[in-house]
Design an enzyme around this catalytic site. Structure first.
Site, PDB file in Angstrom:
ATOM      1  N   TRP A 127     -14.510  15.438  80.317  1.00 42.47           N
ATOM      2  CA  TRP A 127     -15.656  14.862  79.612  1.00 42.47           C
ATOM      3  C   TRP A 127     -16.148  15.905  78.583  1.00 42.47           C
ATOM      4  CZ3 TRP A 127     -21.290  15.358  81.205  1.00 42.47           C
ATOM      5  CH2 TRP A 127     -22.095  14.449  80.512  1.00 42.47           C
ATOM      6  N   ASP A 208     -17.507  16.658  89.937  1.00 45.62           N
ATOM      7  CA  ASP A 208     -18.399  15.777  89.193  1.00 45.62           C
ATOM      8  C   ASP A 208     -18.044  14.359  89.617  1.00 45.62           C
ATOM      9  OD1 ASP A 208     -19.884  14.340  87.395  1.00 45.62           O
ATOM     10  OD2 ASP A 208     -19.147  15.354  85.600  1.00 45.62           O
ATOM     11  N   ALA A 210     -19.270  10.631  89.052  1.00 47.42           N
ATOM     12  CA  ALA A 210     -20.181   9.794  88.266  1.00 47.42           C
ATOM     13  C   ALA A 210     -19.848   8.315  88.350  1.00 47.42           C
ATOM     14  CB  ALA A 210     -20.147  10.247  86.798  1.00 47.42           C
ATOM     15  N   LYS A 243     -24.231   5.004  86.477  1.00 46.71           N
ATOM     16  CA  LYS A 243     -23.282   3.899  86.384  1.00 46.71           C
ATOM     17  C   LYS A 243     -23.334   2.992  87.599  1.00 46.71           C
ATOM     18  CE  LYS A 243     -21.615   6.525  82.990  1.00 46.71           C
ATOM     19  NZ  LYS A 243     -21.916   7.892  82.613  1.00 46.71           N
TER      20      LYS A 243
HETATM   21  C1  LMR Z   1     -19.371   8.689  78.710  1.00 45.31           C
HETATM   22  O1  LMR Z   1     -18.508   9.518  79.025  1.00 45.31           O
HETATM   23  O2  LMR Z   1     -19.225   7.872  77.795  1.00 45.31           O
HETATM   24  C2  LMR Z   1     -20.657   8.658  79.477  1.00 45.31           C
HETATM   25  O3  LMR Z   1     -20.649   9.593  80.501  1.00 45.31           O
HETATM   26  C3  LMR Z   1     -21.863   8.740  78.620  1.00 45.31           C
HETATM   27  C4  LMR Z   1     -22.098  10.099  78.061  1.00 45.31           C
HETATM   28  O4  LMR Z   1     -23.219  10.590  78.232  1.00 45.31           O
HETATM   29  O5  LMR Z   1     -21.200  10.674  77.452  1.00 45.31           O
END
Ligand code: LMR
Length: 394
Positions: A127, A208, A210, A243
């Site tokens: 991410w 992590d 999510a 989420k």
């Molecule tokens: C994403 O990866 O799109 C989500 O986790 C939203 C974000 O805050 O980036």
């Protein structure tokens, strides 16, 4: 003094969100930011969330501060959801945080306080905000191989080889389930191998999580996190409720620091409360209270789990539809990975020029690394996407 400020790089996911909003075309499909949308393109408030909010509105008689760690009932409920009984409660320090991002940020700050020379190993890719926060905090990152661009699965041999280069005290950041951005995940045998390396090399695990409930089911998606947390001597877990409870804007998350030594757990608890105080004092409460209300009420919890399961199955259905459609249009099985991936995302493995072409010529918005949000699709837009993917020659 403000003239000394330098322009900061835009977050690529949020920049894409903005571009989509500004696109005047009627025919456009948003597969960017990781937000669940139903077939009508709406991100609904979940039924149980509405019911819990109503109950809180009726019953709450004070908005006075909670504690620096947030409401302990929230931590207990979330620990139960994520870890079950995998780890004794006494081994877990926990604080509420503003969303999963807040949990990651506090975790990274705690790592830096505990060991200023620790490096954080992150999957390639991960991410983008992981890297952004780590860089901002001046923490050294090392990327380990993760995504195999040929198979669109996990390059497990590469991952293991790279993790073996970690030094004692280094941190390994792992996605508990539903890897973001690729959708490619380890199986449990592979997780066990990662645990073995963490233990053999004296590494610190950080997870992590999510998207619990978006992959194979609420319990199934927690399995890897439970395995790691119960097998290593130290571990950080950053959890998001954005989420799976659909409470994105309420900023609801939890950070856990687990240790098998009681004195370490006490130190971690104090440090996490201190970090909350430095950064924002008391963590947001509303979303946490909603989540606690749901998890602690049998009927609300059952309704929430049912709705979450509907969401999960709808995404799986869209995955299968997209894989089938791509198979039909391309006459090849090379897109089968779309049905194998889990969670909200799949990385298509398309070159950035093709991602741009999809956006410019077809109004299809996905992140530049070709991550697409499956939940941004519906039964009518899947064929449009599949045709566009084949047309641009992915
Ligand atoms: C994403 O990866 O799109 C989500 O986790 C939203 C974000 O805050 O980036």
């Amino acid at each position: 003094m403000f003239e000394n400020l330098k322009p900061q790089p835009a977050d690529k996911i949020l920049a894409l969100m903005q571009m989509y909003r500004e696109d005047p075309r009627d025919q456009k499909i948003d597969l960017g930011v990781g937000v669940y949308k139903n077939a009508e393109g709406v991100t609904p408030v979940m039924r149980a969330v509405k019911a819990a909010e109503k109950r809180i509105w009726e019953e709450q008689d004070s908005k006075a501060y909670t504690g620096l760690a947030g409401d302990p009932a929230f931590a207990d409920a979330m620990i139960g959801l994520i870890l079950g009984s995998a780890v004794p409660r006494a081994n877990i320090a926990a604080v509420a945080t503003p969303g999963g991002t807040g949990a990651c940020r506090q975790a990274f700050e705690m790592i830096r306080m505990a060991n200023a020379s620790a490096r954080v190993f992150v999957s390639n890719p991960t991410w983008p905000n992981h890297l952004s926060i780590l860089n901002y905090l001046g923490i050294e990152t090392v990327q380990y191989r993760y995504f195999d661009s040929e198979t669109r699965g996990v390059d497990f041999d590469g991952m293991i080889a790279d993790l073996k280069t970690a030094e004692p005290g280094d941190v390994v950041l792992l996605h508990g389930c539903c890897h973001n951005p690729t959708g490619a995940n380890l199986n449990m045998v592979q997780w066990q191998e990662v645990v073995n390396i963490i233990n053999a090399q004296g590494l610190v695990a950080m997870i992590d999580i999510a998207y619990q409930g978006f992959g194979d089911g609420l319990e199934e998606d927690a399995q890897a996190t439970r395995l790691v947390a119960s097998s290593v001597s130290r571990c950080l877990i950053a959890a998001s409720c954005s989420k799976n409870f659909g409470v994105y804007r309420e900023r609801t998350g939890l950070l856990m620091a687990i240790s098998d030594k009681a004195e370490e757990t006490a130190l971690s608890q104090g440090t996490l409360a201190f970090l909350n105080r430095q950064n924002y004092s008391f963590p947001p409460d509303h979303g946490a209270r909603v989540v606690t209300t749901i998890l602690n009420d049998d009927a609300l919890r059952a309704d929430w789990a049912t709705e979450l399961e509907e969401v999960r199955l709808s995404m799986l259905g869209l995955r299968q539809q997209l894989a089938d459609e791509l198979q039909r249009l391309s006459g090849s099985d090379r897109f089968g990975f779309v049905a194998q991936h889990r969670g909200m995302f799949s990385r298509l493995g398309a070159a950035p020029e093709l991602v741009e072409q999809l956006r410019n010529e077809h109004g299809i918005y996905m992140v530049g690394d070709s991550r697409l949000n499956i939940a941004g699709l519906n039964a009518n837009t899947v064929p449009i996407l599949a045709q566009a993917i084949v047309d641009v020659g992915v």
